[in-house]
Design a protein around this motif. Structure first.
Motif, PDB file in Angstrom:
ATOM      1  N   THR A 285      22.567  53.634  13.214  1.00  0.00           N
ATOM      2  CA  THR A 285      21.881  54.932  13.204  1.00  0.00           C
ATOM      3  C   THR A 285      20.372  54.840  13.020  1.00  0.00           C
ATOM      4  O   THR A 285      19.641  55.712  13.501  1.00  0.00           O
ATOM      5  N   ALA A 286      19.884  53.808  12.343  1.00  0.00           N
ATOM      6  CA  ALA A 286      18.451  53.749  12.013  1.00  0.00           C
ATOM      7  C   ALA A 286      17.538  53.808  13.240  1.00  0.00           C
ATOM      8  O   ALA A 286      16.469  54.449  13.171  1.00  0.00           O
ATOM      9  N   PRO A 287      17.857  53.172  14.372  1.00  0.00           N
ATOM     10  CA  PRO A 287      16.942  53.266  15.520  1.00  0.00           C
ATOM     11  C   PRO A 287      16.697  54.691  16.005  1.00  0.00           C
ATOM     12  O   PRO A 287      15.698  54.946  16.693  1.00  0.00           O
ATOM     13  N   TRP A 288      17.588  55.625  15.639  1.00  0.00           N
ATOM     14  CA  TRP A 288      17.394  57.010  16.050  1.00  0.00           C
ATOM     15  C   TRP A 288      16.229  57.666  15.318  1.00  0.00           C
ATOM     16  O   TRP A 288      15.730  58.709  15.767  1.00  0.00           O
ATOM     17  N   VAL A 289      15.788  57.105  14.196  1.00  0.00           N
ATOM     18  CA  VAL A 289      14.681  57.719  13.461  1.00  0.00           C
ATOM     19  C   VAL A 289      13.468  57.865  14.384  1.00  0.00           C
ATOM     20  O   VAL A 289      13.002  58.974  14.667  1.00  0.00           O
TER      21      VAL A 289
ATOM     22  N   TYR B 185      14.764  63.079  13.301  1.00  0.00           N
ATOM     23  CA  TYR B 185      13.933  62.052  12.671  1.00  0.00           C
ATOM     24  C   TYR B 185      13.969  62.162  11.152  1.00  0.00           C
ATOM     25  O   TYR B 185      14.225  61.183  10.435  1.00  0.00           O
TER      26      TYR B 185
ATOM     27  N   LEU C 210      16.052  59.565   8.647  1.00  0.00           N
ATOM     28  CA  LEU C 210      15.174  58.762   7.794  1.00  0.00           C
ATOM     29  C   LEU C 210      15.541  58.917   6.323  1.00  0.00           C
ATOM     30  O   LEU C 210      15.763  57.924   5.616  1.00  0.00           O
TER      31      LEU C 210
ATOM     32  N   GLY D 246      19.022  57.561   5.514  1.00  0.00           N
ATOM     33  CA  GLY D 246      19.066  56.104   5.456  1.00  0.00           C
ATOM     34  C   GLY D 246      18.435  55.554   4.195  1.00  0.00           C
ATOM     35  O   GLY D 246      18.977  54.646   3.554  1.00  0.00           O
TER      36      GLY D 246
ATOM     37  N   TYR E 251      13.657  49.858   7.569  1.00  0.00           N
ATOM     38  CA  TYR E 251      12.504  50.275   8.355  1.00  0.00           C
ATOM     39  C   TYR E 251      12.394  49.468   9.646  1.00  0.00           C
ATOM     40  O   TYR E 251      12.014  50.006  10.698  1.00  0.00           O
TER      41      TYR E 251
ATOM     42  N   THR F 139      14.587  51.067  12.061  1.00  0.00           N
ATOM     43  CA  THR F 139      14.083  52.350  12.556  1.00  0.00           C
ATOM     44  C   THR F 139      13.013  52.147  13.618  1.00  0.00           C
ATOM     45  O   THR F 139      12.943  52.904  14.593  1.00  0.00           O
ATOM     46  N   TYR F 140      12.200  51.118  13.445  1.00  0.00           N
ATOM     47  CA  TYR F 140      11.079  50.931  14.366  1.00  0.00           C
ATOM     48  C   TYR F 140      11.502  50.352  15.705  1.00  0.00           C
ATOM     49  O   TYR F 140      10.685  50.318  16.640  1.00  0.00           O
TER      50      TYR F 140
ATOM     51  N   GLY G 163      13.240  51.983  17.467  1.00  0.00           N
ATOM     52  CA  GLY G 163      13.144  53.211  18.244  1.00  0.00           C
ATOM     53  C   GLY G 163      11.812  53.420  18.921  1.00  0.00           C
ATOM     54  O   GLY G 163      11.702  54.193  19.884  1.00  0.00           O
TER      55      GLY G 163
END
Length: 389
Positions: free
Chosen positions: A218-222, A312, A316, A319, A340, A343-344, A346
């Motif tokens: 899920t984090a890449p969706w941030v 976003y 965020l 997570g 992080y 997330t980045y 993304g």
């Protein structure tokens, strides 16, 4: 001095994260400027935008664990200086793709070295508040900085002269104000770290079901959702009035929406529900992107920004809340760094979208993205985070 000391300790650290976030994302409003002023291709400018992550992710993974060992302040002080230097390089390299790339990589390193230690530091300074407060404060500071930088830079680039130079001046002024505030921010006394268990505990978390289902997927969706909102979907329509300012405003609206919705995520309580709500918002935002692509209705862009900004913000803060529950104190910055970093990933979305649009239509691209977001919701709900302590 007295005004600095009057600020709550956590807010002094949050000010540093806000300022570094501003510097990191001010470039988002400049994509059209460099394309129009310097004749850079769409691939080149979106590549510069995403190149930031190439500096950020290694810095996250290196400096997060270092701050767990040597302390937060010893890492954050040089980061503030590096953030200033990165902006100076962007000012100097206004017409050089190579120099701009160096500036973006420097901004990425500064961000990576700031965000994981800064989030952990704010959490530690919020220990007297209910659980999750530190994560929400850190996410709010980050989101506010990310949203304010491009909003101001876009307005300056649109209506003032020297559009490759003056948009960066507000960040330098901001840093001049923030550095004295954050430089002597206090660190809570920390118990001696048990280095013998560090690697084992981190690996235990990373291979666990809550991390794999609730964070890894899920984090890449941030930043995937956020960057799609202001760097991809607006290219589907013609914006004839103040396009640079509109780009900056959409970026600001996206990220400030993320900041505003984070307190509402608290009401959901469970990190799984917060993340799932964010993914649902991403699904709706991308489906509205389908409508934008098919109808060329530019007035829908703000609504897209609100939906993807909600995605976003919720993913965020959800997570960070989950990581706070999973992590031992000695591992918090390390696991924040891993989060992080994910997330980045993304930030690659605009470049990947630009390349994908050579083979598929905008409508198909948005529909595929919406389907992926929707199918990720069951994975998020299937994760279950038990407090580490």
């Amino acid at each position: 001095m007295s005004s600095r000391l009057a600020l709550p300790p956590w807010l002094r650290v949050a000010a540093a994260m806000f300022a570094v976030g501003w510097g990191a994302n001010q470039f988002a409003a400049m994509l059209l400027v460099y394309r129009d002023e310097d004749g850079f291709s769409s691939e080149a400018v979106t590549g510069l935008f995403g190149a930031y992550a190439l500096g950020l992710i290694p810095a996250l993974l290196v400096f997060g664990p270092i701050s767990d060992r040597v302390g937060r302040r010893r890492v954050m002080r040089p980061v503030l200086v590096l953030s200033i230097a990165a902006t100076v390089v962007l000012v100097v390299g206004g017409h050089s793709l190579a120099v701009l790339l160096v500036g973006r990589l420097m901004a990425g390193v500064a961000s990576g070295a700031a965000f994981a230690p800064g989030s952990a530091w704010i959490k530690e300074l919020s220990a007297d508040r209910p659980g999750g407060t530190g994560a929400r404060r850190a996410a709010l500071a980050l989101s506010a900085g990310f949203g304010s930088g491009p909003l101001v830079a876009g307005a300056v680039a649109q209506w003032l002269p020297a559009p490759t130079l003056l948009p960066y001046v507000p960040h330098l002024v901001l840093m001049a104000l923030v550095v004295p505030i954050a430089w002597h921010a206090p660190e809570p006394a920390a118990p001696a770290a048990d280095t013998s268990r560090h690697g084992h505990e981190v690996w235990r978390v990373l291979r666990g079901r809550p991390f794999v289902l609730g964070i890894l997927l899920t984090a890449p969706w941030v930043f995937g959702a956020a960057s799609t909102s202001f760097a991809t979907i607006p290219t589907f329509v013609d914006v004839d009035v103040a396009p640079v300012a509109v780009t900056g405003a959409l970026c600001g609206l996206t990220l400030w929406t993320g900041a505003f919705v984070q307190p509402f995520g608290k009401r959901l309580g469970d990190a799984r529900l917060i993340i799932a709500a964010g993914l649902l918002a991403a699904t709706c935002g991308l489906l509205l992107g389908v409508v934008v692509a098919r109808t060329d209705l530019a007035w829908l862009l703000p609504l897209v920004a609100v939906l993807l900004g909600t995605a976003y913000g919720l993913v965020l803060v959800g997570g960070l809340t989950a990581i706070e529950l999973m992590a031992h104190r000695d591992d918090l910055a390390t696991l924040n760094a891993v989060f992080y970093s994910l997330t980045y990933i993304g930030f690659a979305a605009p470049l990947l979208s630009t390349l994908a649009l050579r083979a598929v239509s905008p409508t198909a691209l948005m529909a595929i993205g919406a389907a992926v977001a929707l199918l990720t919701i069951p994975a998020a709900l299937a994760s279950r985070v038990s407090p580490r302590r």
